[in-house]
Write an enzyme that holds these catalytic residues in place. Structure first.
Site, PDB file in Angstrom:
ATOM      1  N   LYS A  54     -20.062  91.414  20.768  1.00 51.83           N
ATOM      2  CA  LYS A  54     -18.819  90.888  21.340  1.00 51.83           C
ATOM      3  C   LYS A  54     -18.862  90.990  22.870  1.00 51.83           C
ATOM      4  CE  LYS A  54     -16.357  91.717  17.075  1.00 51.83           C
ATOM      5  NZ  LYS A  54     -15.656  92.679  16.216  1.00 51.83           N
ATOM      6  N   GLN A  98     -12.514  98.241  17.239  1.00 54.02           N
ATOM      7  CA  GLN A  98     -13.501  97.938  16.199  1.00 54.02           C
ATOM      8  C   GLN A  98     -13.149  98.726  14.936  1.00 54.02           C
ATOM      9  OE1 GLN A  98     -15.983  95.608  16.411  1.00 54.02           O
ATOM     10  NE2 GLN A  98     -16.287  96.010  14.239  1.00 54.02           N
ATOM     11  N   ASP A 121      -7.267  90.340  18.689  1.00 50.14           N
ATOM     12  CA  ASP A 121      -7.941  90.383  17.380  1.00 50.14           C
ATOM     13  C   ASP A 121      -6.930  90.161  16.249  1.00 50.14           C
ATOM     14  OD1 ASP A 121     -10.334  90.649  15.949  1.00 50.14           O
ATOM     15  OD2 ASP A 121     -10.046  92.791  15.605  1.00 50.14           O
TER      16      ASP A 121
END
Ligand code: NAP
Length: 281
Positions: A54, A98, A121
């Site tokens: 990412k 994450q 996200d």
């Protein structure tokens, strides 16, 4: 039938080209580039790889990423405090935690420490509710990426029967909501579903999101179906490839299908967050 491959890698590359153009325009207007903060807890090798990927895509798109690596032994209170600092930091546009985080931590509490304006996200309750009400905002990255992939191939789901296998708050549920918003008739299956094969066999669109390698057998697929395999466990998806390709009309590969689309969605939403951020200063 040999399925046409829904190429997530090529589609994501095209999206990232547009993101790069938007970043250039943003930098010219505001004298800075968008900043994505990534938060990684512990030393799970796969999570490290995802965060590295990412960050690399961020750099390739002309954005900055700021990496926060935290020891697996920290408490939920400490993790929440660190994420709140990023939420309050005016130099940060987007935040990615994450996941999964180590089991002793309250992942939901950590997600909720993300300012919804920086939830690129799409993991907070606010983003989930906005998706449910069709109010825009940030979609959960993988469901958003799946819809963008279908759009890139002009595949309409309106009126079609979509079967989603998996009901997690970041994948199965939101992808079902997005399909419903596109007028699909949606069935959600999960680990307690009886006769999974019969449900899948009636699906015009299958979204496999269970994290169980080759759970969806090729022989279950209705001829001509669109099959999206979001599962990912060591380069193996939830769908039995290549048997599914003999029956499906369209199929995502693993790897190279949903994964790159997830990252492209994350970065597209980061630029959007930065643009909104500047407009509210
Ligand atoms: P999760 O939170 O573990 O949820 C898995 C879901 O699958 C649950 O709803 C579970 O049902 C259901 N399930 C498990 N076994 C099943 C079975 N035998 N039959 C039917 N349903 C079953 O996982 P997740 O975070 O949603 O992720 C799912 C998969 O997508 C994983 O492989 C993950 O690696 C992958 N993923 C990929 C990306 C990407 O970018 N490519 C991003 C996110 C996730 P219950 O609710 O009843 O337990």
């Amino acid at each position: 039938m040999t399925a046409k491959i829904l190429d997530g890698r090529a589609t994501a590359a095209a999206i990232l080209d547009r993101v790069r153009e938007d970043v250039t325009a943003f930098a010219a207007a505001h004298g800075r580039v968008p900043v994505l903060a990534t938060v990684l807890v512990g030393d799970d090798p796969a999570s490290h790889t995802y965060v590295r990927m990412k960050a690399a895509r961020c750099a390739a798109a002309g954005m900055r990423s700021r990496r926060l690596e935290l020891d697996a032994s920290l408490s939920t209170t400490e993790l929440v405090a660190r994420i709140r600092e990023l939420s309050a930091d005016p130099a940060v546009d987007g935040i990615l935690l994450q996941h999964p985080v180590p089991a002793h931590l309250d992942e939901r509490a950590a997600f909720e420490a993300i300012d919804p304006a920086k939830d690129v996200d799409g993991v907070t309750r606010t983003s989930f509710a906005r998706t449910a009400f069709g109010e825009g905002g940030f979609t959960s990255a993988t469901p958003g990426g799946i819809l963008a992939l279908l759009d890139a191939y002009d595949l309409s789901v309106a009126g079609k029967h979509a079967v989603v296998v998996g009901r997690s708050p970041i994948l199965g549920r939101p992808v079902g909501m997005l399909l419903l918003a596109r007028d699909a008739t949606v069935t959600t299956c999960h680990s307690r579903t009886e006769d999974l094969d019969a449900h899948v066999a009636r699906a015009d669109v299958v979204i496999a999101a269970a994290g169980r390698p080759a759970l969806i057998r090729g022989a279950w697929i209705k001829p001509g179906a669109i099959v999206v395999d979001a599962g990912y466990a060591g380069n193996t998806g939830d769908v039995e490839h290549p048997a599914a390709a003999d029956r499906a009309a369209y199929l995502t590969p693993v790897p190279g299908g949903v994964g790159p689309m997830t990252i492209a969605t994350l970065l597209r939403q980061t630029v959007e967050a930065a643009i909104r951020h500047e407009s509210t200063r």
